[in-house]
Each structure stands twice: as structure tokens, then as C-alpha cells.
Scaffold this active site. Structure first.
Site, PDB file in Angstrom:
ATOM      1  N   VAL A   1      14.907 -20.602 -24.355  1.00  0.00           N
ATOM      2  CA  VAL A   1      16.183 -21.312 -24.377  1.00  0.00           C
ATOM      3  C   VAL A   1      15.980 -22.742 -24.869  1.00  0.00           C
ATOM      4  O   VAL A   1      15.093 -23.460 -24.396  1.00  0.00           O
ATOM      5  CB  VAL A   1      16.825 -21.327 -22.980  1.00  0.00           C
ATOM      6  CG1 VAL A   1      18.109 -22.155 -22.988  1.00  0.00           C
ATOM      7  CG2 VAL A   1      17.126 -19.902 -22.519  1.00  0.00           C
TER       8      VAL A   1
ATOM      9  N   LEU B   1      18.993 -37.192 -42.814  1.00  0.00           N
ATOM     10  CA  LEU B   1      19.814 -37.925 -43.770  1.00  0.00           C
ATOM     11  C   LEU B   1      19.067 -39.040 -44.488  1.00  0.00           C
ATOM     12  O   LEU B   1      19.700 -39.921 -45.088  1.00  0.00           O
ATOM     13  CB  LEU B   1      21.055 -38.493 -43.068  1.00  0.00           C
ATOM     14  CG  LEU B   1      22.006 -37.448 -42.485  1.00  0.00           C
ATOM     15  CD1 LEU B   1      23.255 -38.122 -41.913  1.00  0.00           C
ATOM     16  CD2 LEU B   1      22.403 -36.408 -43.522  1.00  0.00           C
TER      17      LEU B   1
ATOM     18  N   HIS C   1      11.407 -29.583 -47.522  1.00  0.00           N
ATOM     19  CA  HIS C   1      11.880 -30.954 -47.731  1.00  0.00           C
ATOM     20  C   HIS C   1      10.728 -31.948 -47.589  1.00  0.00           C
ATOM     21  O   HIS C   1       9.859 -31.800 -46.727  1.00  0.00           O
ATOM     22  CB  HIS C   1      12.984 -31.307 -46.737  1.00  0.00           C
ATOM     23  CG  HIS C   1      14.352 -31.057 -47.272  1.00  0.00           C
ATOM     24  ND1 HIS C   1      14.882 -31.769 -48.329  1.00  0.00           N
ATOM     25  CD2 HIS C   1      15.312 -30.173 -46.899  1.00  0.00           C
ATOM     26  CE1 HIS C   1      16.104 -31.339 -48.581  1.00  0.00           C
ATOM     27  NE2 HIS C   1      16.386 -30.367 -47.741  1.00  0.00           N
TER      28      HIS C   1
ATOM     29  N   HIS D   1      13.456 -28.311 -53.333  1.00  0.00           N
ATOM     30  CA  HIS D   1      12.893 -28.116 -51.994  1.00  0.00           C
ATOM     31  C   HIS D   1      12.929 -26.650 -51.578  1.00  0.00           C
ATOM     32  O   HIS D   1      12.118 -26.204 -50.770  1.00  0.00           O
ATOM     33  CB  HIS D   1      13.616 -29.007 -50.972  1.00  0.00           C
ATOM     34  CG  HIS D   1      14.962 -28.512 -50.552  1.00  0.00           C
ATOM     35  ND1 HIS D   1      16.123 -28.881 -51.196  1.00  0.00           N
ATOM     36  CD2 HIS D   1      15.342 -27.665 -49.558  1.00  0.00           C
ATOM     37  CE1 HIS D   1      17.152 -28.295 -50.612  1.00  0.00           C
ATOM     38  NE2 HIS D   1      16.703 -27.556 -49.621  1.00  0.00           N
TER      39      HIS D   1
ATOM     40  N   ASP E   1      25.634 -33.741 -38.568  1.00  0.00           N
ATOM     41  CA  ASP E   1      25.722 -35.061 -39.197  1.00  0.00           C
ATOM     42  C   ASP E   1      26.938 -35.830 -38.692  1.00  0.00           C
ATOM     43  O   ASP E   1      26.852 -37.023 -38.394  1.00  0.00           O
ATOM     44  CB  ASP E   1      25.784 -34.919 -40.714  1.00  0.00           C
ATOM     45  CG  ASP E   1      24.494 -34.375 -41.309  1.00  0.00           C
ATOM     46  OD1 ASP E   1      23.512 -34.232 -40.560  1.00  0.00           O
ATOM     47  OD2 ASP E   1      24.476 -34.083 -42.522  1.00  0.00           O
TER      48      ASP E   1
ATOM     49  N   TYR F   1      26.767 -40.098 -46.973  1.00  0.00           N
ATOM     50  CA  TYR F   1      25.723 -39.677 -47.904  1.00  0.00           C
ATOM     51  C   TYR F   1      25.710 -40.521 -49.177  1.00  0.00           C
ATOM     52  O   TYR F   1      24.652 -40.824 -49.724  1.00  0.00           O
ATOM     53  CB  TYR F   1      25.896 -38.206 -48.308  1.00  0.00           C
ATOM     54  CG  TYR F   1      26.045 -37.213 -47.177  1.00  0.00           C
ATOM     55  CD1 TYR F   1      25.553 -37.466 -45.897  1.00  0.00           C
ATOM     56  CD2 TYR F   1      26.678 -35.989 -47.384  1.00  0.00           C
ATOM     57  CE1 TYR F   1      25.688 -36.550 -44.875  1.00  0.00           C
ATOM     58  CE2 TYR F   1      26.820 -35.058 -46.375  1.00  0.00           C
ATOM     59  CZ  TYR F   1      26.339 -35.341 -45.122  1.00  0.00           C
ATOM     60  OH  TYR F   1      26.484 -34.423 -44.104  1.00  0.00           O
TER      61      TYR F   1
ATOM     62  N   LYS G   1      27.483 -46.912 -50.449  1.00  0.00           N
ATOM     63  CA  LYS G   1      26.875 -47.744 -51.498  1.00  0.00           C
ATOM     64  C   LYS G   1      25.570 -48.400 -51.050  1.00  0.00           C
ATOM     65  O   LYS G   1      24.646 -48.559 -51.847  1.00  0.00           O
ATOM     66  CB  LYS G   1      27.868 -48.794 -51.990  1.00  0.00           C
ATOM     67  CG  LYS G   1      28.348 -49.799 -50.970  1.00  0.00           C
ATOM     68  CD  LYS G   1      29.363 -50.751 -51.576  1.00  0.00           C
ATOM     69  CE  LYS G   1      29.790 -51.842 -50.618  1.00  0.00           C
ATOM     70  NZ  LYS G   1      30.542 -51.279 -49.457  1.00  0.00           N
TER      71      LYS G   1
ATOM     72  N   ARG H   1      16.618 -56.552 -44.948  1.00  0.00           N
ATOM     73  CA  ARG H   1      18.017 -56.438 -45.399  1.00  0.00           C
ATOM     74  C   ARG H   1      18.270 -57.322 -46.616  1.00  0.00           C
ATOM     75  O   ARG H   1      19.347 -57.901 -46.783  1.00  0.00           O
ATOM     76  CB  ARG H   1      18.998 -56.806 -44.279  1.00  0.00           C
ATOM     77  CG  ARG H   1      18.828 -56.015 -43.009  1.00  0.00           C
ATOM     78  CD  ARG H   1      19.062 -54.532 -43.214  1.00  0.00           C
ATOM     79  NE  ARG H   1      20.470 -54.226 -43.481  1.00  0.00           N
ATOM     80  CZ  ARG H   1      20.931 -52.991 -43.708  1.00  0.00           C
ATOM     81  NH1 ARG H   1      20.089 -51.974 -43.762  1.00  0.00           N
ATOM     82  NH2 ARG H   1      22.211 -52.798 -43.929  1.00  0.00           N
TER      83      ARG H   1
ATOM     84  N   LYS I   1      45.552  -9.198 -40.929  1.00  0.00           N
ATOM     85  CA  LYS I   1      45.319  -8.505 -39.664  1.00  0.00           C
ATOM     86  C   LYS I   1      45.723  -7.038 -39.734  1.00  0.00           C
ATOM     87  O   LYS I   1      45.066  -6.172 -39.160  1.00  0.00           O
ATOM     88  CB  LYS I   1      46.098  -9.221 -38.550  1.00  0.00           C
ATOM     89  CG  LYS I   1      45.890  -8.633 -37.161  1.00  0.00           C
ATOM     90  CD  LYS I   1      46.676  -9.428 -36.136  1.00  0.00           C
ATOM     91  CE  LYS I   1      46.468  -8.866 -34.730  1.00  0.00           C
ATOM     92  NZ  LYS I   1      47.238  -9.641 -33.727  1.00  0.00           N
TER      93      LYS I   1
END
Length: 480
Positions: free
Chosen positions: A14, A47, A107, A129, A208, A263, A266, A340, A414
Site C-alpha cells: 500500500v 517540472l 527522463h 525520453h 502538477d 510550463y 516566461k 535571481r 446510454k
């Protein structure tokens, strides 16, 4: 050993997951999880560079792959229970689960950024990948002696190994259906090349969105509950209940929204561009030991699975914290990310019509940007060059370029379970999208001092106007 010898009362392990709750996995999957090749995925962020923009995006390929294995089993077992005439057996379910578990084994560091790096470092090869996943799967089975375990739980080798690899790639060989020619719908569970609706997408979108703090309206549980195999043009494929069309649109809208907001953010894009540049500069100076003691570089490690198993996101820290003079240029780029002080965003524009852009065209544009001077530049004691600009082409769509993926989905009613139909455009609600792709061009400046950035922005604005392209995003105002 035939499939009928598989005992369903095999004790499962589990796993507790924030997305799917309690997940019970077959012991063969647990054996595969406990290998160095799969454990490697703990150290590859799902990511990539998005983590530098969204602090919550620290989840990894390890948990995603376990989630995909779980969903693959849930969908396969739901179809098996709902439609016994399909003759889905326990071997089929187990193979689909293994494919879900191992689909992302290949990956590299920072996920899709590594594919970009390989394309630039080794343009002569067509590396993806998925191909590496198949090779690493083979290596995992051989090096951990898993064949006996696979046979113990009822798999028939080598046929089922080939079937699993077909499920992982979803490429041309799938259309020959070598593994399960009588059950083509099984190829749509993990990597659906027909319309992109598969459990891989179900997990990564839900996972994500959760870690990014973005709300999701798509419900993959409803898809599993209403999925049904129907005959379409003489071939069985997974179809959906007609009332679920809006849920399907929510799936692709969520995909587009995550591309737009995360994703293809910028800042994320330019950070991943910088990481790629650092990897290119560091490539030949990184040495990784592979088979037989042979040494490989970043870009050649994909040729040896023993070496590739050692390659994770940690290469970033290896470069950043190194003292080797050969890595100075790469180290300088990564330090800009840490501080940065990354390349500065100038403007964003959109071509009047969608265009195919090759790398040679991009380099030409960067030269044009350097030459797009105006009177205000005359006082500068420097001259901007093509090397000071970075042009990034961003494409966002619903998964099938300009096409509507819903056109590739078949729906049943259905009261007519075997009568399937398309969802025609004339049936589309006004609230549903009419356009399914977008192309953006973003311009960055590699210099970060204010005088250079302001001059570069004037160049970019002038260049966009000369092209007749609107300026969509300009941090210093919209001069359009």
C-alpha cells in the site's frame, strides 16, 4: 505459464498518495520500484525549472510514475469488469501497469530540458525520453534479474516484455500490434497517440495542478467510470459517454492552462534556457563512469544505461559547487539563476499567422534585434550584439497542434452502447473553445544591467513594429 495461473489474492503493498489516496500495487511493481533505475526518479523533478518559479513544484518523476501505474491498473480493471467479452486477463492488466510505472524511466536531469540539451549537443541523433525509457527498462530487467520474477507472476517472456515496451513508446510499432493484436484498445491506456487521452496525462495534470496550487475541474475518475470499448471503423477503441464531452474539454483546457501559467511561464522558460546553456558548456567536462569503467560525458551518457542511471538533477549542484576552471562558464550561468540575476524579459509578441521557425531563423532574428537601433542608443558607450538577445518560440495547444482533440474521441449513448459517434462542431457550445493553438515569441536580454535592458527593450519594440506584430506583454508599458 498461462494467464489463468495468476492468483488474484497476491498480497499488495500500500502506498499513500496526495492525489489518489491509498494505492495498492502488485508485488512485481514493488520489485521494480526497489531498483536503482527506478529509485533514480526520486532525484528528477517532474517540472524541471518550474520549481524556481513555483516553490511548491518540488514533486518528482518517482511519484508520478507510481500514480500512472495505479491509474493504468484502475482503467484496465474497470474495462475488464465492465466488459468481460473483451477477454482482458490478468497478464494484460499487469503489463499495462508495468508500462505505466516505467514510461518515464528515460527522463534526464530537469526532465524535458534535457531533451532540448541533447538535441543541441547531438543534433545528428533523434533522441527522445521514451526511447531511453525502453532501453533503461531492458537494463533494469537484466541487471536486477527480474525475468524470473516476471515469469513467477504469470508473464510470458519475451512476448510480454515486447508488449510492455510497445505500450511505453506508443510509436509506429504499436500500429502493428505485435504484443496484443486482438486488443488494440490496451495501447490507448498509457500513451494514447490517437487523441492524447491517457492515464499519463490524468496523473501529471492532477499532480502538477495540486503542487502548483492551480484548481482543476477535470475529473479523471469519471472518465474511468464511463470509459467503454466500442468498435470504430472495424477496430476496438476506448470511447466515452456522450454526456462527458465537457469533462473532456476540461482535460485539454487544464493542459493548456498549465502550459500558459506554469510550463511556459516566461521566467521558467528563460531559466530552462540558461540551464541548457550551462549543460552545453559543461558537457565534455563532466565525467560519468559507465559499463566496463568507460567514462561518458553529459551528452554521451545516454549511450550507456549504467552511466545514465547515475545522471539526475544533482548534476546542477555538481556544476554549481565545482571548483574546476573548465566549468567556470557553466558555473557562472547557474549562479545567475541562484542569485535571481537571470536573463531579462523584454517583450512578448505574436506572429500574424503561425509560422515554422528553425534555429537558423531565430539566429537571424537575434541579429536583426541587435541592428534595430534608434536615436536613443547613440549616447550608449556600448553596442548590443546578437549574442545579447535570446528569442524563444512558445507553442501552446490542446495537444494536437491546430486540431481539436475532441474530434478524435468517439462517444456512445446510454441507450445505444455499441453505436458511437463524433461530437460535431455544430453541437459545440458557445462556451467551448473555437481555437486550439497559440504561438508566441518572447525576447530576452542576456545583459542584466538596467541601461542595457532598457536599450534592448527599445530594440525589441522597434523590431516587433517593423514585423507588424503586436506587443502583448511589455514590462515597461504597452507602446503599441
Amino acid at each position: 505459464m498461462s494467464s489463468t495461473t495468476i492468483v488474484m489474492e497476491i498480497p499488495r503493498k500500500v502506498f499513500n498518495d496526495p492525489i489518489h489516496g491509498t494505492m495498492e500495487l502488485h508485488p512485481l511493481l514493488v520489485k521494480m520500484i526497489d531498483t536503482p533505475q527506478f529509485q533514480r526518479l526520486r532525484y528528477i523533478k517532474q517540472l524541471g525549472g518550474v520549481y524556481f518559479v513555483y516553490p511548491g513544484a518540488s514533486h518528482n518523476r518517482f511519484e508520478h510514475c507510481i500514480g500512472v501505474a495505479h491509474l493504468a491498473g484502475e482503467l484496465a480493471k474497470a474495462l475488464k469488469t465492465r466488459q468481460p467479452e473483451l477477454n482482458i486477463d490478468d497478464r494484460d492488466v499487469l503489463c499495462v501497469q508495468i508500462a505505466g510505472l516505467c514510461h518515464d524511466l528515460g527522463h534526464g536531469p530537469f526532465s524535458h530540458s534535457f531533451e532540448t540539451f541533447i538535441r543541441k549537443a547531438r543534433p545528428e541523433i533523434n533522441w527522445k525520453h521514451e526511447v531511453a525509457s525502453v532501453r533503461l527498462f531492458d537494463y533494469m530487467v537484466e541487471s536486477n534479474k527480474l525475468k524470473e520474477e516476471m515469469e513467477l507472476y504469470g508473464l510470458q517472456l519475451p512476448d510480454d516484455v515486447e508488449f510492455i515496451k510497445e505500450l511505453i513508446t506508443g510509436e509506429a510499432r504499436v500500429f502493428t500490434l505485435e504484443g496484443r493484436p486482438d486488443k488494440p484498445f490496451l495501447y490507448e491506456i498509457v500513451a494514447n497517440k490517437r487523441n492524447g487521452i491517457d492515464v499519463d496525462k490524468f496523473d501529471y495534470l492532477a499532480r502538477d495542478a495540486y503542487h502548483l496550487g492551480i484548481k482543476s475541474s477535470f475529473d479523471h475518475r469519471r472518465f474511468i467510470n464511463f470509459a467503454r470499448v466500442c468498435e470504430v471503423d472495424g477496430r476496438n477503441q476506448i470511447c466515452m459517454r456522450d454526456k462527458e464531452v465537457n469533462n473532456m474539454y476540461d482535460l485539454f483546457h487544464l493542459r493548456y492552462s498549465l502550459h500558459s501559467r506554469a510550463y511556459q511561464h516566461k521566467v521558467n522558460n528563460i531559466i530552462e534556457i540558461m540551464i541548457t546553456e550551462a549543460f552545453l558548456k559543461a558537457d565534455k567536462h563532466i565525467q560519468i563512469e559507465g559499463s566496463g569503467g568507460q567514462m561518458f560525458t553529459l551528452s554521451t551518457a545516454i549511450d550507456d544505461m549504467k552511466a545514465y542511471t547515475k545522471l539526475t538533477d544533482h548534476v546542477y549542484e555538481t556544476i554549481l559547487n565545482s571548483s574546476q576552471p573548465e566549468l567556470a562558464d557553466a558555473r557562472r550561468i547557474l549562479r545567475k539563476i541562484v542569485n535571481r540575476n537571470h536573463y531579462r524579459f523584454l517583450v512578448e509578441t505574436r506572429p500574424t499567422t503561425s509560422i515554422e521557425v528553425r534555429s537558423t531563423v531565430v539566429r537571424g532574428w537575434e541579429q536583426e534585434l541587435a541592428e534595430a537601433r534608434d536615436g536613443q542608443d547613440d549616447d550608449q558607450d556600448f553596442r548590443l550584439t546578437a549574442e545579447d538577445f535570446k528569442v524563444d518560440i512558445v507553442k501552446m495547444d490542446y495537444g494536437m497542434k491546430n486540431e481539436n482533440p475532441i474530434d478524435q474521441v468517439r462517444f456512445y449513448r446510454k441507450d445505444h452502447l455499441s453505436n458511437v459517434c463524433c461530437f460535431h462542431s455544430c453541437q459545440r457550445s458557445m462556451s467551448q473553445p473555437q481555437c486550439f493553438s497559440e504561438q508566441l515569441i518572447r525576447i530576452y536580454c542576456k545583459r542584466t544591467d538596467e541601461s542595457s535592458v532598457n536599450a534592448a527593450r527599445r530594440h525589441a519594440v522597434k523590431w516587433c513594429r517593423a514585423k507588424g506584430w503586436p506587443i502583448l506583454n511589455n514590462p515597461q508599458g504597452n507602446p503599441q
